[in-house]
Design an enzyme around this catalytic site. Structure first.
Site, short mmCIF file in Angstrom:
data_model
loop_
_atom_site.label_atom_id
_atom_site.label_comp_id
_atom_site.label_asym_id
_atom_site.label_seq_id
_atom_site.Cartn_x
_atom_site.Cartn_y
_atom_site.Cartn_z
CG ASN A 4 -1.76 1.39 1.38
OD1 ASN A 4 -1.80 2.08 0.52
ND2 ASN A 4 -2.36 1.56 2.65
CD1 TRP A 5 3.45 0.84 -2.96
CD2 TRP A 5 3.23 2.12 -4.90
NE1 TRP A 5 3.87 0.25 -4.03
CE2 TRP A 5 3.89 0.75 -5.18
CE3 TRP A 5 3.10 2.94 -5.93
CZ2 TRP A 5 4.51 0.47 -6.20
CZ3 TRP A 5 3.66 2.63 -7.29
CH2 TRP A 5 4.15 1.20 -7.38
CE LYS A 6 -0.01 3.13 4.67
NZ LYS A 6 -0.03 3.21 6.18
CG HIS A 16 -5.61 2.16 5.27
ND1 HIS A 16 -5.08 2.96 6.04
CD2 HIS A 16 -4.63 1.15 5.05
CE1 HIS A 16 -3.73 2.49 6.42
NE2 HIS A 16 -3.50 1.36 5.59
CD GLU A 58 -2.54 5.47 6.86
OE1 GLU A 58 -2.48 5.44 5.70
OE2 GLU A 58 -1.79 4.66 7.50
CD GLU A 112 -3.03 -2.33 7.43
OE1 GLU A 112 -2.19 -2.62 6.68
OE2 GLU A 112 -3.93 -1.33 7.12
N GLY A 139 3.29 2.23 10.76
CA GLY A 139 4.08 3.37 10.61
C GLY A 139 4.78 3.95 11.80
CB SER A 180 5.60 -1.77 12.05
OG SER A 180 5.54 -0.32 12.29
N GLY A 231 3.16 -1.33 4.38
CA GLY A 231 3.10 0.31 3.90
C GLY A 231 4.61 0.80 3.58
#
Ligand code: 13P
Length: 263
Positions: free
Chosen positions: A15-17, A104, A106, A176, A182, A222, A243
């Site tokens: 997931n490149w965000k 997700h 976020e 997650e 992160g 992570s 990520g």
């Protein structure tokens, strides 16, 4: 559908965000495609670039004959209309984008998405034959209050409310824990396994034990090359949603290799 969860073959998705630019997205996709082809078919590998680069990445990979799977980081549930800034399932399918993330953390915690909205997105996608990785997970406060399994169960029941048993083969879950994303604080393999086992129990309650047994449950938060093997060795962890470590091909491919070698 190649993303299908047949025999729970491990799935590793980057997931490149909101990272990369046009040139670096194309270069990273090409490097991941080349590296994952040489790992072979013991693991299914996917990437989720930002919306704006999906078209270019899919075309480039198709031209190269790559089997790398390309997904979107989110999707909207309405098919078309006055929804400024949103992207429909049909638009993604039009580009050859096979799957989307929904829920997700976020999106939930930074953009304020509700359980109900995540459920609508998930149902709209799978009912159109578009794959989904439904993301769930508790915050640090919820974990400290001993509510991990309850939060996961609530998010699962709402996220899957509009999903039929016949659509499950194109759906995976990603657990997650928000506090692990992160931060460098990975869940211990024991904690992750315990959450994954409970998640599979909810799937069994909703759809039956055989369906739960076939469902991929990925871990995210992570994951790095040096902890991937231990996590993926847990019986209920079927791969990862990556990520930070997916933004360079070398660590991401080492994680994919770890998944291939642990099953
Ligand atoms: P990190 O691997 O950077 O913790 O991110 C995990 C994640 O949110 C993947 O969707």
């Amino acid at each position: 559908m190649t993303m299908s969860s047949a025999a729970r073959k491990p799935l590793v998705v980057g997931n490149w965000k909101m990272n990369t630019d046009r040139a670096s997205a194309l270069a990273l996709a090409r490097d991941v495609a080349g590296g994952s082809a040489s790992i072979g078919d013991r693991v299914v590998v996917g990437i989720c670039p930002p919306f704006v680069y999906l078209d270019a990445v899919v075309r480039d990979l198709q031209a190269a004959g790559s089997k790398l799977h390309v997904g979107a980081q989110d999707v909207y549930f309405e098919p078309e209309g006055a929804f400024t800034g949103e992207v429909s399932v049909g638009m993604l399918e039009d580009l050859g984008v096979e799957f989307s993330l929904t829920g997700h953390s976020e999106r939930r915690h930074v953009l304020g998405e509700s359980d109900e909205l995540v459920g609508k997105k998930t149902a709209a996608a799978v009912s159109a034959g578009h794959g989904v990785i439904l993301c769930i997970g508790e915050t640090l406060d919820e974990r400290r209050a001993g509510r991990t399994d309850a939060v996961n169960e609530r998010q699962l029941r709402a996220g899957l409310a509009g999903v039929g048993a016949e659509q499950l083969s194109i759906l995976s879950i990603a657990y997650e824990p928000v506090w692990a994303i992160g931060t460098g604080n990975t869940a211990t393999p024991d904690d992750a396994q315990s959450a994954h086992h409970a998640i599979r129990g909810v799937i069994a309650d909703l759809f039956g034990a055989p369906e739960a047994d076939r469902m991929r449950v990925l871990y995210g938060g992570s994951v790095k090359p040096d902890n991937a093997r231990e996590l993926f060795s847990c019986p209920d962890i079927d791969g990862g949603l990556i990520g930070g470590a997916s933004l360079k091909s070398e660590p991401f491919l080492r994680i994919a290799l770890a998944a291939a070698e642990t099953r």
